[in-house]
Design a protein around this motif. Sequence first.
Motif, PDB file in Angstrom:
ATOM      1  N   ARG A  66       0.811  -1.207   0.000  1.00 54.90           N
ATOM      2  CA  ARG A  66       0.000   0.000   0.000  1.00 54.90           C
ATOM      3  C   ARG A  66       0.849   1.264   0.000  1.00 54.90           C
ATOM      4  NH1 ARG A  66      -1.797   3.396   4.046  1.00 54.90           N
ATOM      5  NH2 ARG A  66      -3.744   4.522   3.647  1.00 54.90           N
ATOM      6  N   HIS A  67       1.907   1.291   0.805  1.00 57.15           N
ATOM      7  CA  HIS A  67       2.722   2.499   0.910  1.00 57.15           C
ATOM      8  C   HIS A  67       3.466   2.773  -0.398  1.00 57.15           C
ATOM      9  CE1 HIS A  67       5.794  -0.524   1.691  1.00 57.15           C
ATOM     10  NE2 HIS A  67       6.737   0.403   1.600  1.00 57.15           N
ATOM     11  N   LEU A  68       3.728   1.723  -1.188  1.00 62.75           N
ATOM     12  CA  LEU A  68       4.343   1.932  -2.497  1.00 62.75           C
ATOM     13  C   LEU A  68       3.335   2.579  -3.448  1.00 62.75           C
ATOM     14  CD1 LEU A  68       6.659   1.432  -4.620  1.00 62.75           C
ATOM     15  CD2 LEU A  68       5.386  -0.622  -5.227  1.00 62.75           C
ATOM     16  N   LYS A  69       2.087   2.081  -3.435  1.00 62.32           N
ATOM     17  CA  LYS A  69       1.072   2.632  -4.339  1.00 62.32           C
ATOM     18  C   LYS A  69       0.765   4.095  -4.005  1.00 62.32           C
ATOM     19  CE  LYS A  69      -1.613  -0.972  -3.546  1.00 62.32           C
ATOM     20  NZ  LYS A  69      -2.741  -1.945  -3.572  1.00 62.32           N
ATOM     21  N   LEU A  70       0.662   4.402  -2.710  1.00 62.87           N
ATOM     22  CA  LEU A  70       0.449   5.802  -2.309  1.00 62.87           C
ATOM     23  C   LEU A  70       1.672   6.646  -2.648  1.00 62.87           C
ATOM     24  CD1 LEU A  70      -1.341   5.390   1.154  1.00 62.87           C
ATOM     25  CD2 LEU A  70      -2.367   5.911  -1.069  1.00 62.87           C
ATOM     26  N   GLY A  71       2.858   6.031  -2.551  1.00 67.89           N
ATOM     27  CA  GLY A  71       4.087   6.729  -2.918  1.00 67.89           C
ATOM     28  C   GLY A  71       4.142   7.030  -4.401  1.00 67.89           C
ATOM     29  N   ALA A  72       3.625   6.105  -5.219  1.00 69.95           N
ATOM     30  CA  ALA A  72       3.586   6.343  -6.663  1.00 69.95           C
ATOM     31  C   ALA A  72       2.701   7.546  -6.984  1.00 69.95           C
ATOM     32  CB  ALA A  72       3.082   5.094  -7.383  1.00 69.95           C
ATOM     33  N   ILE A  73       1.565   7.665  -6.273  1.00 64.54           N
ATOM     34  CA  ILE A  73       0.696   8.833  -6.458  1.00 64.54           C
ATOM     35  C   ILE A  73       1.432  10.103  -6.029  1.00 64.54           C
ATOM     36  CG2 ILE A  73      -1.463   9.951  -5.757  1.00 64.54           C
ATOM     37  CD1 ILE A  73      -2.619   7.129  -5.325  1.00 64.54           C
ATOM     38  N   ALA A  74       2.184  10.009  -4.923  1.00 67.12           N
ATOM     39  CA  ALA A  74       2.943  11.172  -4.440  1.00 67.12           C
ATOM     40  C   ALA A  74       3.998  11.604  -5.455  1.00 67.12           C
ATOM     41  CB  ALA A  74       3.597  10.853  -3.090  1.00 67.12           C
ATOM     42  N   ILE A  75       4.683  10.632  -6.070  1.00 68.33           N
ATOM     43  CA  ILE A  75       5.665  10.948  -7.114  1.00 68.33           C
ATOM     44  C   ILE A  75       4.956  11.604  -8.294  1.00 68.33           C
ATOM     45  CG2 ILE A  75       7.192   9.944  -8.860  1.00 68.33           C
ATOM     46  CD1 ILE A  75       8.560   9.970  -6.221  1.00 68.33           C
ATOM     47  N   PHE A  76       3.775  11.074  -8.661  1.00 73.34           N
ATOM     48  CA  PHE A  76       2.998  11.606  -9.789  1.00 73.34           C
ATOM     49  C   PHE A  76       2.686  13.086  -9.579  1.00 73.34           C
ATOM     50  CE2 PHE A  76      -0.991  12.682 -11.848  1.00 73.34           C
ATOM     51  CZ  PHE A  76      -0.879  12.117 -13.113  1.00 73.34           C
ATOM     52  N   VAL A  77       2.140  13.418  -8.412  1.00 68.69           N
ATOM     53  CA  VAL A  77       1.719  14.807  -8.185  1.00 68.69           C
ATOM     54  C   VAL A  77       2.912  15.716  -7.907  1.00 68.69           C
ATOM     55  CG1 VAL A  77      -0.588  14.152  -7.416  1.00 68.69           C
ATOM     56  CG2 VAL A  77       1.233  14.405  -5.718  1.00 68.69           C
ATOM     57  N   TYR A  78       3.935  15.178  -7.220  1.00 69.91           N
ATOM     58  CA  TYR A  78       5.108  16.021  -6.956  1.00 69.91           C
ATOM     59  C   TYR A  78       5.805  16.417  -8.254  1.00 69.91           C
ATOM     60  CZ  TYR A  78       9.935  17.201  -6.476  1.00 69.91           C
ATOM     61  OH  TYR A  78      11.140  17.827  -6.649  1.00 69.91           O
ATOM     62  N   VAL A  79       6.116  15.437  -9.096  1.00 69.87           N
ATOM     63  CA  VAL A  79       6.796  15.741 -10.355  1.00 69.87           C
ATOM     64  C   VAL A  79       5.921  16.639 -11.220  1.00 69.87           C
ATOM     65  CG1 VAL A  79       7.748  14.776 -12.494  1.00 69.87           C
ATOM     66  CG2 VAL A  79       8.183  13.642 -10.307  1.00 69.87           C
ATOM     67  N   ILE A  97       7.844   1.104 -10.942  1.00 73.81           N
ATOM     68  CA  ILE A  97       6.514   1.680 -10.713  1.00 73.81           C
ATOM     69  C   ILE A  97       6.626   3.159 -10.342  1.00 73.81           C
ATOM     70  CG2 ILE A  97       4.500   1.631  -9.179  1.00 73.81           C
ATOM     71  CD1 ILE A  97       4.954  -1.449  -9.003  1.00 73.81           C
ATOM     72  N   LEU A  98       7.579   3.478  -9.463  1.00 68.92           N
ATOM     73  CA  LEU A  98       7.759   4.862  -9.038  1.00 68.92           C
ATOM     74  C   LEU A  98       8.215   5.744 -10.195  1.00 68.92           C
ATOM     75  CD1 LEU A  98       9.460   4.340  -5.554  1.00 68.92           C
ATOM     76  CD2 LEU A  98       7.091   4.995  -6.016  1.00 68.92           C
ATOM     77  N   CYS A  99       9.117   5.215 -11.020  1.00 66.49           N
ATOM     78  CA  CYS A  99       9.567   6.000 -12.179  1.00 66.49           C
ATOM     79  C   CYS A  99       8.442   6.148 -13.202  1.00 66.49           C
ATOM     80  CB  CYS A  99      10.796   5.357 -12.812  1.00 66.49           C
ATOM     81  SG  CYS A  99      12.306   5.587 -11.844  1.00 66.49           S
ATOM     82  N   MET A 100       7.577   5.148 -13.297  1.00 68.11           N
ATOM     83  CA  MET A 100       6.423   5.257 -14.183  1.00 68.11           C
ATOM     84  C   MET A 100       5.527   6.413 -13.742  1.00 68.11           C
ATOM     85  SD  MET A 100       3.506   2.366 -15.055  1.00 68.11           S
ATOM     86  CE  MET A 100       2.831   2.395 -13.403  1.00 68.11           C
ATOM     87  N   ALA A 101       5.453   6.616 -12.420  1.00 66.16           N
ATOM     88  CA  ALA A 101       4.604   7.681 -11.888  1.00 66.16           C
ATOM     89  C   ALA A 101       5.122   9.065 -12.237  1.00 66.16           C
ATOM     90  CB  ALA A 101       4.477   7.536 -10.368  1.00 66.16           C
ATOM     91  N   ILE A 102       6.344   9.152 -12.729  1.00 61.50           N
ATOM     92  CA  ILE A 102       6.898  10.445 -13.159  1.00 61.50           C
ATOM     93  C   ILE A 102       6.102  10.997 -14.338  1.00 61.50           C
ATOM     94  CG2 ILE A 102       8.994  11.539 -14.110  1.00 61.50           C
ATOM     95  CD1 ILE A 102      10.651   9.668 -12.406  1.00 61.50           C
TER      96      ILE A 102
END
Length: 437
Positions: free
Chosen positions: A255-268, A384-389
Amino acid sequence: MANLSKATKNTNEHASNQSHFLTLSLLTSLFFMWGFITSLNDILIPHLKSMFTLSYTQAMLVQFCFFTAYFVVSVPSGYLVGKTDYKGGIVAGLLITGSGCLLFYPAADSQSYPLFLGAFFVLASGISLLQVAANSYVTLLGRPETSSSRLTLTQGFNSLGTTIAPYIGALFIMATVVKTSDEINLLNPNELVAYQAQQAATVQNPYLVLAAILFLMAFIFVLTRLPKAHSLKQTDKNNSPNTSNLAPISAWSYRHLKLGAIAIFVYVGGEVSIGSFLVNFLGQPEIADLSEQDAGKYVSFYWGGAMIGRFIGTAIMQKIAPQKLLSFNAIIAIMLVISAMTTSGNLAMWSILAVGLFNSIMFPTIYSLALNGLGQCSAQGSGILCMAIVGGAILPLIQGLFADKFGIQQAFFLPMLCYLYVAFYGWRGYQYQNVDN
């Protein structure tokens, strides 16, 4: 015998630490280069906007194509790195990025905006592979409890690249006087072709130089022996149960990875949205009324703040929990964006530029918190996190639509919402939870 064994152990640890230090030093060059190349977009956007007489929305297609590559390439990159090794991913990423830089020559020569967009996509595909390999490699190269500060330190050199690039880009890419839309409309067809050819030519040489540097770096990495990285284990006794006894599973289960991916999405998305509009924002009569070249130089203050903040953040996170600093920085960023939206003149200008200082630790902190406890799923999680960029593709385009309709200043409400979510992630969203059933 005991003393001999202890001496041997100390010698091995010293050699390992020295090897890790040399490797991290080499990796910082990667962070510097992709930061340099990425922030050049902030200079190219107003340049191409003028050259091809584009609307704000059309100009934001640069960021759309650039950051869409992260969405398309990052997960396959994570799979590739997981199946091969980090060194192979780094070398491949450098070669692809260098090839993307070479494509700017025919794009400028043919004066084709679609070809420019294609070159941006290829360029960013290589950078995406570099990020997947290098970011996760840095988090795994050393003690898990220092992964946030270690990644923040290397990201500091990324910010050094983003700081220098706008100033250099303004000097070379904006060396010729850029005409206004009204001036361009007065040109006859032959004069328009000559003007566009002159503007396009200023892009070619800088990107040829970048291509040569990237190919040289790939050659150096081929010749370099990199130490093996260990799987990222438990990083927080209170929040991360030991997952070493669990069978490997999908990173999507955390879960914390998925929420982190959203955080990366909005931050970038928020960071890129601000950077993409800075030159035009600072050119507004009610803000600073700067020429494009002068405004381009001021963009360095935005990215320079991120550089300074990352080096300071590396030290602060030795004393303060990364997630607490993340929420604090996000709240200050919200206040600064509101100031830029509701004031004018120097206050508005320096408020938006100061956001960069508080952006500083966000990406590496979110990244390391999201990878916390993933173990053998770290490479997939990194993908996944880089995809959220891809947030850098979608949100600037949306902000472009708002800027065309309501004006640049009012459109900054979108980054403000992004920082609101980042504050939430540092408050609650980062917390490790049991793997979903």
